[in-house]
Design an enzyme around this catalytic site. Structure first.
Site, PDB file in Angstrom:
ATOM      1  N   ARG A 187     -43.338 -40.957  31.266  1.00  0.00           N
ATOM      2  CA  ARG A 187     -42.619 -40.251  30.195  1.00  0.00           C
ATOM      3  C   ARG A 187     -43.523 -39.214  29.525  1.00  0.00           C
ATOM      4  NH1 ARG A 187     -38.840 -45.243  27.926  1.00  0.00           N
ATOM      5  NH2 ARG A 187     -37.134 -44.692  29.307  1.00  0.00           N
ATOM      6  N   LYS A 238     -24.546 -57.340  38.648  1.00  0.00           N
ATOM      7  CA  LYS A 238     -23.223 -57.786  38.200  1.00  0.00           C
ATOM      8  C   LYS A 238     -22.218 -56.653  38.040  1.00  0.00           C
ATOM      9  CE  LYS A 238     -24.691 -61.816  35.627  1.00  0.00           C
ATOM     10  NZ  LYS A 238     -24.714 -62.420  34.306  1.00  0.00           N
ATOM     11  N   GLY A 241     -33.013 -47.970  35.490  1.00  0.00           N
ATOM     12  CA  GLY A 241     -34.270 -48.717  35.565  1.00  0.00           C
ATOM     13  C   GLY A 241     -34.635 -49.270  36.929  1.00  0.00           C
ATOM     14  N   GLY A 272     -30.419 -46.075  29.940  1.00  0.00           N
ATOM     15  CA  GLY A 272     -29.120 -46.148  29.265  1.00  0.00           C
ATOM     16  C   GLY A 272     -28.379 -44.825  29.269  1.00  0.00           C
TER      17      GLY A 272
HETATM   18  P1  AMP Z   1     -28.981 -54.003  37.843  1.00  0.00           P
HETATM   19  O1  AMP Z   1     -29.953 -54.108  36.716  1.00  0.00           O
HETATM   20  O2  AMP Z   1     -27.590 -54.379  37.489  1.00  0.00           O
HETATM   21  O3  AMP Z   1     -29.085 -52.684  38.575  1.00  0.00           O
HETATM   22  O4  AMP Z   1     -29.401 -55.135  38.874  1.00  0.00           O
HETATM   23  C1  AMP Z   1     -30.613 -55.121  39.574  1.00  0.00           C
HETATM   24  C2  AMP Z   1     -30.898 -56.517  40.015  1.00  0.00           C
HETATM   25  O5  AMP Z   1     -29.897 -56.963  40.891  1.00  0.00           O
HETATM   26  C3  AMP Z   1     -32.199 -56.648  40.777  1.00  0.00           C
HETATM   27  O6  AMP Z   1     -33.069 -57.428  39.997  1.00  0.00           O
HETATM   28  C4  AMP Z   1     -31.815 -57.342  42.055  1.00  0.00           C
HETATM   29  O7  AMP Z   1     -32.700 -58.398  42.401  1.00  0.00           O
HETATM   30  C5  AMP Z   1     -30.466 -57.933  41.734  1.00  0.00           C
HETATM   31  N1  AMP Z   1     -29.650 -58.142  42.930  1.00  0.00           N
HETATM   32  C6  AMP Z   1     -29.226 -57.233  43.794  1.00  0.00           C
HETATM   33  N2  AMP Z   1     -28.538 -57.791  44.797  1.00  0.00           N
HETATM   34  C7  AMP Z   1     -28.504 -59.119  44.565  1.00  0.00           C
HETATM   35  C8  AMP Z   1     -27.921 -60.230  45.234  1.00  0.00           C
HETATM   36  N3  AMP Z   1     -27.243 -60.073  46.354  1.00  0.00           N
HETATM   37  N4  AMP Z   1     -28.079 -61.449  44.685  1.00  0.00           N
HETATM   38  C9  AMP Z   1     -28.772 -61.582  43.530  1.00  0.00           C
HETATM   39  N5  AMP Z   1     -29.340 -60.577  42.842  1.00  0.00           N
HETATM   40  C10 AMP Z   1     -29.210 -59.348  43.354  1.00  0.00           C
END
Ligand code: AMP
Length: 397
Positions: A37, A198, A355, A378
């Site tokens: 940054r 998620k 991130g 964000g």
């Molecule tokens: P996000 O912050 O929503 O972009 O999620 C990123 C996180 O999703 C990372 O820490 C990954 O380890 C996790 N992730 C991605 N695919 C999977 C999966 N199939 N099962 C569990 N965790 C996952």
């Protein structure tokens, strides 16, 4: 970008220029552990100072609770900024009031001054007009170079931009131009990759993308909810079963908008969520009850690569699998390399952000080949969700 005033139309010589920057850098044991940054704001600071402006830097740091505290002081960050700039950076122990005013009054043309954490005053996050006026007193012009803070309507981001002549700094400008190329005014067809853990955290994002892109590739844990909605048994995988109906609605919206949804067809399966655990590759229709989908499989990678070859623009947020633990980084790394190669050859404009995405592309070793990587977590997501960012809106000419 024509709709924003940039530094091209600011004559800073002899002026006090308030520059909002992002200095919210990660620290470990009192040392800056990642200076990305800091490096991003150097061009704007140098340009204004070299043109004879007096650069007064405004930034927040951490989440101080209601008043000054040493742990959240910007002072140590000022020292690191000075090293990276190769020039002295003065420091004022408050961002408004007599102390700040005296420090600003003592500046000569071309000098740089960092003011203490704006969040030491409650008025910052409340966008309090009194705080805005107190800050505005210190400058003749305002430059915002902190895209990553533009989703917040705070005194130093939105309030000041409405109160004084306001300009986008060079990093802000680059970010806005890149984002415009990705979703504002993109070369079509546009593909989006949305992965990550998620669905629940990315509902707005998916809802916006199905209206804007031609191909939506869904990966990561969130793809499991979409697979479950299509009747696939996902075993022990991360899956939000309560959102299955929502996933179906998103699929319907996509169909109505002419957006093709691409889901994994095969997966890397394991019984435990840990590095180098025994795993196997199989079609998504053959997941055992005691298994988890932890990454996409090679047929999915090939399918996604073929889709990318038909696209002219790619916007990417979220990994395909649990990329932090080997070998479940395989899918993300493979697709990242393909996107990088297509970008290098001039066939694809690729923009990625958020991130974990930046971490995943750095891990793949090809972040530098992307057209643009946004480090704004964000703000990047809110922009992908199609939301107006107050700090950006206030800069419109
Ligand atoms: P996000 O912050 O929503 O972009 O999620 C990123 C996180 O999703 C990372 O820490 C990954 O380890 C996790 N992730 C991605 N695919 C999977 C999966 N199939 N099962 C569990 N965790 C996952």
């Amino acid at each position: 970008m024509t709709s924003f005033r940039t530094l091209d139309s600011l004559q800073p010589r002899g002026k006090r220029v308030l520059v909002r920057v992002d200095l919210n850098v990660p620290m470990e044991n009192g040392r800056v552990s990642d200076a990305t940054r800091i490096d991003r704001i150097l061009p704007t600071i140098r340009e204004i100072a070299d043109k004879g402006g007096r650069v007064i830097l405004l930034a927040h740091f951490g989440r101080p609770k209601g008043g000054p505290d040493e742990a959240n002081s910007l002072k140590p960050v000022g020292g690191v900024l000075s090293e990276h700039l190769g020039r002295p950076v003065g420091f004022a122990a408050d961002c408004i009031g007599e102390f700040a005013e005296n420090s600003v009054a003592a500046m000569a043309d071309g000098e740089i001054l960092l003011l203490e954490n704006t969040r030491f005053h409650k008025g910052e996050e409340k966008n309090d007009p009194a705080m805005v006026s107190a800050l505005a007193k210190l400058g003749d012009a305002y430059v915002n170079d902190a895209f990553s803070c533009a989703h917040r309507a705070h005194a130093s981001t939105e309030g000041l931009a409405r109160k004084m002549p306001a300009y986008a700094g060079r990093t802000m400008q680059a970010e806005l131009e890149a984002l415009d190329k990705a979703l504002g005014n993109p070369s079509k067809p546009v593909a989006a990759i949305v992965g990550g853990a998620k669905v629940s955290t990315k509902l707005d994002l998916l809802g916006n993308l199905v209206r804007k892109v031609d191909i939506l590739v869904i990966g990561g844990g969130m793809a499991n909810t979409f697979l479950a909605a299509r009747g696939v048994n996902v075993g022990k995988s991360l899956c939000e079963h309560d959102l299955v109906a929502t996933a179906r609605e998103i699929e319907e919206k996509a169909k109505a908008a002419g957006c093709e949804i691409v889901l994994p067809v095969d997966a890397m399966l394991a019984k435990e969520f840990k590095a180098n655990t025994p795993h196997r590759i199989d079609g998504v229709a053959h997941v055992h009850d005691d298994e988890m989908i932890l990454d996409v499989g090679p047929r999915t990678v090939a399918h996604v690569e073929a889709k990318l070859m038909t696209a002219k623009t790619l916007v990417w947020n979220g990994p395909f699998g649990a990329f932090e633990i080997a070998p479940f980084d395989t899918g993300t790394v493979a697709v990242a390399h393909k996107a990088a190669a297509l970008t290098r050859s001039g066939a694809l404009v690729s923009i990625a952000g958020g991130g974990d995405t930046v971490a995943a592309l750095n891990h793949a070793g090809c972040a530098a080949d992307f057209t643009y990587i946004s480090t704004a977590g964000g703000a990047f997501l809110e922009w992908m969700e199609g939301k107006a960012l107050p700090g950006v809106e206030a800069l419109r000419a």
